[in-house]
Design a protein around this motif. Structure first.
Motif, PDB file in Angstrom:
ATOM      1  N   ASP A 179      42.944 -21.518  50.274  1.00  0.00           N
ATOM      2  CA  ASP A 179      41.634 -21.979  49.830  1.00  0.00           C
ATOM      3  C   ASP A 179      41.767 -22.624  48.451  1.00  0.00           C
ATOM      4  O   ASP A 179      42.629 -22.251  47.649  1.00  0.00           O
ATOM      5  N   ARG A 180      40.881 -23.575  48.148  1.00  0.00           N
ATOM      6  CA  ARG A 180      40.928 -24.229  46.832  1.00  0.00           C
ATOM      7  C   ARG A 180      40.635 -23.253  45.700  1.00  0.00           C
ATOM      8  O   ARG A 180      41.035 -23.506  44.559  1.00  0.00           O
ATOM      9  N   ARG A 181      39.964 -22.168  46.012  1.00  0.00           N
ATOM     10  CA  ARG A 181      39.661 -21.178  44.972  1.00  0.00           C
ATOM     11  C   ARG A 181      40.596 -19.974  45.030  1.00  0.00           C
ATOM     12  O   ARG A 181      40.286 -18.926  44.466  1.00  0.00           O
ATOM     13  N   ALA A 182      41.733 -20.133  45.669  1.00  0.00           N
ATOM     14  CA  ALA A 182      42.697 -19.031  45.718  1.00  0.00           C
ATOM     15  C   ALA A 182      43.072 -18.605  44.307  1.00  0.00           C
ATOM     16  O   ALA A 182      43.369 -19.441  43.447  1.00  0.00           O
ATOM     17  N   ASN A 183      43.050 -17.307  44.075  1.00  0.00           N
ATOM     18  CA  ASN A 183      43.271 -16.804  42.713  1.00  0.00           C
ATOM     19  C   ASN A 183      44.096 -15.525  42.689  1.00  0.00           C
ATOM     20  O   ASN A 183      44.032 -14.756  41.735  1.00  0.00           O
ATOM     21  N   GLY A 184      44.876 -15.306  43.735  1.00  0.00           N
ATOM     22  CA  GLY A 184      45.676 -14.091  43.803  1.00  0.00           C
ATOM     23  C   GLY A 184      45.284 -13.256  45.008  1.00  0.00           C
ATOM     24  O   GLY A 184      44.296 -13.532  45.687  1.00  0.00           O
ATOM     25  N   HIS A 185      46.069 -12.229  45.266  1.00  0.00           N
ATOM     26  CA  HIS A 185      45.756 -11.375  46.413  1.00  0.00           C
ATOM     27  C   HIS A 185      45.155 -10.050  45.965  1.00  0.00           C
ATOM     28  O   HIS A 185      45.102  -9.735  44.774  1.00  0.00           O
ATOM     29  N   VAL A 186      44.685  -9.296  46.940  1.00  0.00           N
ATOM     30  CA  VAL A 186      44.126  -7.968  46.729  1.00  0.00           C
ATOM     31  C   VAL A 186      45.064  -6.965  47.383  1.00  0.00           C
ATOM     32  O   VAL A 186      45.533  -7.183  48.502  1.00  0.00           O
ATOM     33  N   ILE A 187      45.368  -5.887  46.703  1.00  0.00           N
ATOM     34  CA  ILE A 187      46.264  -4.880  47.264  1.00  0.00           C
ATOM     35  C   ILE A 187      45.537  -4.067  48.343  1.00  0.00           C
ATOM     36  O   ILE A 187      44.307  -4.065  48.421  1.00  0.00           O
ATOM     37  N   GLY A 188      46.308  -3.397  49.160  1.00  0.00           N
ATOM     38  CA  GLY A 188      45.726  -2.556  50.190  1.00  0.00           C
ATOM     39  C   GLY A 188      46.692  -1.455  50.575  1.00  0.00           C
ATOM     40  O   GLY A 188      47.847  -1.425  50.142  1.00  0.00           O
ATOM     41  N   GLU A 189      46.219  -0.525  51.396  1.00  0.00           N
ATOM     42  CA  GLU A 189      47.047   0.586  51.845  1.00  0.00           C
ATOM     43  C   GLU A 189      47.019   0.670  53.367  1.00  0.00           C
ATOM     44  O   GLU A 189      46.175   0.078  54.028  1.00  0.00           O
ATOM     45  N   THR A 224      51.629  -6.070  37.064  1.00  0.00           N
ATOM     46  CA  THR A 224      52.646  -6.785  36.290  1.00  0.00           C
ATOM     47  C   THR A 224      53.218  -7.987  37.029  1.00  0.00           C
ATOM     48  O   THR A 224      53.852  -8.852  36.421  1.00  0.00           O
ATOM     49  N   SER A 225      53.004  -8.081  38.350  1.00  0.00           N
ATOM     50  CA  SER A 225      53.504  -9.237  39.096  1.00  0.00           C
ATOM     51  C   SER A 225      52.765 -10.509  38.740  1.00  0.00           C
ATOM     52  O   SER A 225      53.265 -11.618  38.954  1.00  0.00           O
ATOM     53  N   GLY A 226      51.545 -10.365  38.218  1.00  0.00           N
ATOM     54  CA  GLY A 226      50.733 -11.529  37.900  1.00  0.00           C
ATOM     55  C   GLY A 226      50.131 -12.206  39.120  1.00  0.00           C
ATOM     56  O   GLY A 226      49.573 -13.303  39.014  1.00  0.00           O
ATOM     57  N   ARG A 227      50.198 -11.563  40.274  1.00  0.00           N
ATOM     58  CA  ARG A 227      49.738 -12.184  41.509  1.00  0.00           C
ATOM     59  C   ARG A 227      48.468 -11.560  42.068  1.00  0.00           C
ATOM     60  O   ARG A 227      48.040 -11.915  43.162  1.00  0.00           O
ATOM     61  N   LEU A 228      47.859 -10.638  41.350  1.00  0.00           N
ATOM     62  CA  LEU A 228      46.650  -9.981  41.843  1.00  0.00           C
ATOM     63  C   LEU A 228      45.398 -10.715  41.372  1.00  0.00           C
ATOM     64  O   LEU A 228      45.339 -11.216  40.245  1.00  0.00           O
ATOM     65  N   SER A 229      44.413 -10.760  42.254  1.00  0.00           N
ATOM     66  CA  SER A 229      43.144 -11.390  41.914  1.00  0.00           C
ATOM     67  C   SER A 229      42.357 -10.508  40.945  1.00  0.00           C
ATOM     68  O   SER A 229      42.294  -9.290  41.103  1.00  0.00           O
ATOM     69  N   THR A 230      41.754 -11.137  39.945  1.00  0.00           N
ATOM     70  CA  THR A 230      40.908 -10.410  38.982  1.00  0.00           C
ATOM     71  C   THR A 230      39.432 -10.570  39.314  1.00  0.00           C
ATOM     72  O   THR A 230      38.580 -10.156  38.532  1.00  0.00           O
ATOM     73  N   ALA A 231      39.129 -11.155  40.463  1.00  0.00           N
ATOM     74  CA  ALA A 231      37.734 -11.358  40.854  1.00  0.00           C
ATOM     75  C   ALA A 231      37.023 -10.019  41.000  1.00  0.00           C
ATOM     76  O   ALA A 231      37.616  -9.022  41.417  1.00  0.00           O
ATOM     77  N   ALA A 232      35.740 -10.016  40.674  1.00  0.00           N
ATOM     78  CA  ALA A 232      34.960  -8.782  40.734  1.00  0.00           C
ATOM     79  C   ALA A 232      34.301  -8.581  42.091  1.00  0.00           C
ATOM     80  O   ALA A 232      33.980  -7.458  42.469  1.00  0.00           O
ATOM     81  N   ARG A 233      34.089  -9.665  42.839  1.00  0.00           N
ATOM     82  CA  ARG A 233      33.426  -9.573  44.140  1.00  0.00           C
ATOM     83  C   ARG A 233      34.445  -9.795  45.251  1.00  0.00           C
ATOM     84  O   ARG A 233      35.279 -10.705  45.172  1.00  0.00           O
ATOM     85  N   PRO A 234      34.382  -8.999  46.317  1.00  0.00           N
ATOM     86  CA  PRO A 234      35.343  -9.146  47.411  1.00  0.00           C
ATOM     87  C   PRO A 234      35.394 -10.550  47.988  1.00  0.00           C
ATOM     88  O   PRO A 234      36.463 -11.060  48.326  1.00  0.00           O
ATOM     89  N   GLU A 235      34.227 -11.194  48.095  1.00  0.00           N
ATOM     90  CA  GLU A 235      34.200 -12.523  48.704  1.00  0.00           C
ATOM     91  C   GLU A 235      34.817 -13.597  47.809  1.00  0.00           C
ATOM     92  O   GLU A 235      35.081 -14.718  48.267  1.00  0.00           O
ATOM     93  N   ASP A 236      35.061 -13.268  46.543  1.00  0.00           N
ATOM     94  CA  ASP A 236      35.692 -14.225  45.632  1.00  0.00           C
ATOM     95  C   ASP A 236      37.189 -13.986  45.487  1.00  0.00           C
ATOM     96  O   ASP A 236      37.881 -14.767  44.816  1.00  0.00           O
ATOM     97  N   ALA A 237      37.677 -12.910  46.076  1.00  0.00           N
ATOM     98  CA  ALA A 237      39.082 -12.537  45.915  1.00  0.00           C
ATOM     99  C   ALA A 237      39.859 -12.787  47.198  1.00  0.00           C
ATOM    100  O   ALA A 237      39.291 -12.896  48.283  1.00  0.00           O
ATOM    101  N   TYR A 238      41.139 -12.884  47.086  1.00  0.00           N
ATOM    102  CA  TYR A 238      42.093 -13.053  48.180  1.00  0.00           C
ATOM    103  C   TYR A 238      41.621 -14.107  49.177  1.00  0.00           C
ATOM    104  O   TYR A 238      41.110 -13.789  50.247  1.00  0.00           O
ATOM    105  N   LYS A 239      41.869 -15.363  48.813  1.00  0.00           N
ATOM    106  CA  LYS A 239      41.420 -16.499  49.616  1.00  0.00           C
ATOM    107  C   LYS A 239      42.631 -17.379  49.954  1.00  0.00           C
ATOM    108  O   LYS A 239      42.827 -18.431  49.343  1.00  0.00           O
TER     109      LYS A 239
END
Length: 458
Positions: free
Chosen positions: A267-277, A249-264
């Motif tokens: 970067d010019r292709r930054a598209n949100g972050h990936v959660i972690g534990e 619901t924050s709207g800040r998570l990456s919807t990318a399907a591949r790890p290398e395309d997410a959380y950048k």
């Protein structure tokens, strides 16, 4: 145990008086003393000087369980983000996370305690054990000599998930008594304190991603008031349907399907972050107390800290980086160092274009364009909320020990307009002063200044 939720415009250590620009203009109470290095040492309320040393590190993270496993994973550039395991994520629009896949809670948590607690508390118990072992710390006979101040962002998610499912399927009688304590965001602080017999002033800091740094701020206050040792940092475990939905619901998570395309980040292709534990817990001690007990080693010294708040709508990014830059300036003033003295910044690295631009704005405002090397190691593991900023402190201390700056992961096309000296490959560097930054959802900004320990091992 004190429960703390930070909701003010700024938080600085007394007795310093700070101007709106973040400059020390006056000192009340006993006069400041100046250390041989030129660093200001702030007296406590009784007029004594206080030095806070980090003597123990405990890490439980996607990059590994244990300090060296984590560090070697970063140096090898291993991306520890992958498809979420354990449940179907197809309905959430998010499928990636940084999960701790080699964690065995039975190594650290007794069976009778395990059934009462959530996965995030298991990780805190494990990290607290590892930190104490690393420091060679045996609780003194005086039970009130050790405090626990951990950070938490979301509490016991998996435990609550099971109880909610039971409630829906079978009714209220299916909800166990342990739900009342396992979900509570103070649970990890409480369980560590109870298990290990730490009865000093303790609490939980709630400022989302900034919490790991803010726990150091509270530790400084506790030590200045007479408690010689404090466990700080924190862990998180927000990877289950209930917790994932909350974070989406924050709207800040990456919807990318591949790890290398997410959380950048940056970067010019930054598209949100990936959660972690996961995260890290560190033992900090007053210097004289560490020497008196014969501490095994000193990882570094906490010399400055500050926090501000954007005072803006909690769901939106701030209109500018004024308060973020102010937090950095205040922490440098608190440490008695100048921007030119700083050898490295461990950045928050949100991975959201708007937030990355604001962080770059704050950094260039304080240090100038390409004025200091910047790295964002959380890009390898995902953002661990409060656990992430604590883990970044551990990473900074390891970088100072080995003289190596770990690279920022997943950056292919850095935004040159940001004006950052972004470290994209491991870089050898003599690191004496490192600044660790963190932001929390809702407008929290925190900055911690670390210095390499120059004195002989206690």
């Amino acid at each position: 145990m004190t429960e703390l939720a930070r909701s003010r415009s700024d938080l600085v250590t007394e007795p310093t008086v700070i101007s709106e620009e973040g400059v020390v203009t006056e000192v009340t109470g006993p006069a400041r003393e100046t250390a041989p290095t030129g660093r200001a040492i702030i007296p406590d309320r009784r007029g004594r000087t206080t030095r806070l040393l980090v003597t123990g590190l405990g890490v439980v993270a996607p990059s590994g369980v244990g300090v060296e496993e984590h560090w070697q994973s970063l140096l090898r550039g291993e991306l520890r983000v992958g498809p979420i395991e354990g449940f179907d994520t197809s309905k959430y629009g998010v499928s990636l996370a940084g999960q701790v896949r080699d964690f065995d809670p039975d190594r650290f948590v007794a069976p009778q305690l395990k059934v009462q607690t959530d996965r995030w508390t298991w990780m805190s118990l494990a990290a607290a054990t590892l930190a104490a072992e690393d420091a060679g710390y045996v609780p003194p006979e005086e039970a009130y000599a050790t405090s626990v101040f951990l950070a938490a962002g979301s509490g016991g998610n998996e435990f609550s998930q099971h109880e909610i499912q039971g409630l829906w399927a079978k009714g209220p009688r299916s909800v166990g008594a342990y739900q009342s304590i396992a979900w509570f965001y103070a649970a990890s602080t409480g369980q560590v304190s109870i298990r290990d017999g730490y009865k000093g002033p303790s609490g939980v800091v709630v400022s989302e991603g900034a919490g790991g740094l803010d726990s150091f701020g509270w530790a400084r206050r506790v030590v200045r008031r007479g408690t010689p040792a404090v466990l700080v940092g924190g862990t998180e475990a927000g990877i289950c349907p209930y917790a994932l939905l909350c974070q989406v619901t924050s709207g800040r998570l990456s919807t990318a399907a591949r790890p290398e395309d997410a959380y950048k980040p940056f970067d010019r292709r930054a598209n949100g972050h990936v959660i972690g534990e996961g995260g890290a817990i560190l033992l900090v001690e007053e210097a004289d107390a560490a020497r008196a007990r014969g501490a095994r080693h000193v990882w570094g010294e906490v010399v400055g800290y500050a926090a501000t708040h954007d005072a803006h709508h909690h769901e939106d990014a701030a209109p500018d980086a004024t308060q973020y830059a102010r937090a950095i300036r205040i922490s440098l003033a608190d440490a008695g160092v100048t921007p030119e003295d700083v050898d490295l910044v461990v950045a928050d690295g949100a991975g959201v274009p708007e937030l990355d631009a604001l962080e770059a704005q704050a950094l260039t405002a304080v240090f100038g364009e390409r004025g200091v090397p910047v790295t964002a190691p959380s890009s390898w593991t995902g953002r661990l909320m409060a656990g992430g900023s604590a883990l970044n402190v551990a990473t900074a201390l390891l970088a100072m020990r080995d003289g190596v700056v770990p690279a920022t992961g997943n950056v292919d096309e850095p935004v040159e307009e940001y004006g950052l000296d972004l470290v994209r490959q491991n870089r050898e560097s003599d690191l004496d002063v490192v600044v660790v930054l963190a932001r929390g959802f809702g407008g929290f900004n925190s900055s911690l200044v670390l210095r390499r320990a120059h004195e002989e091992t206690p």
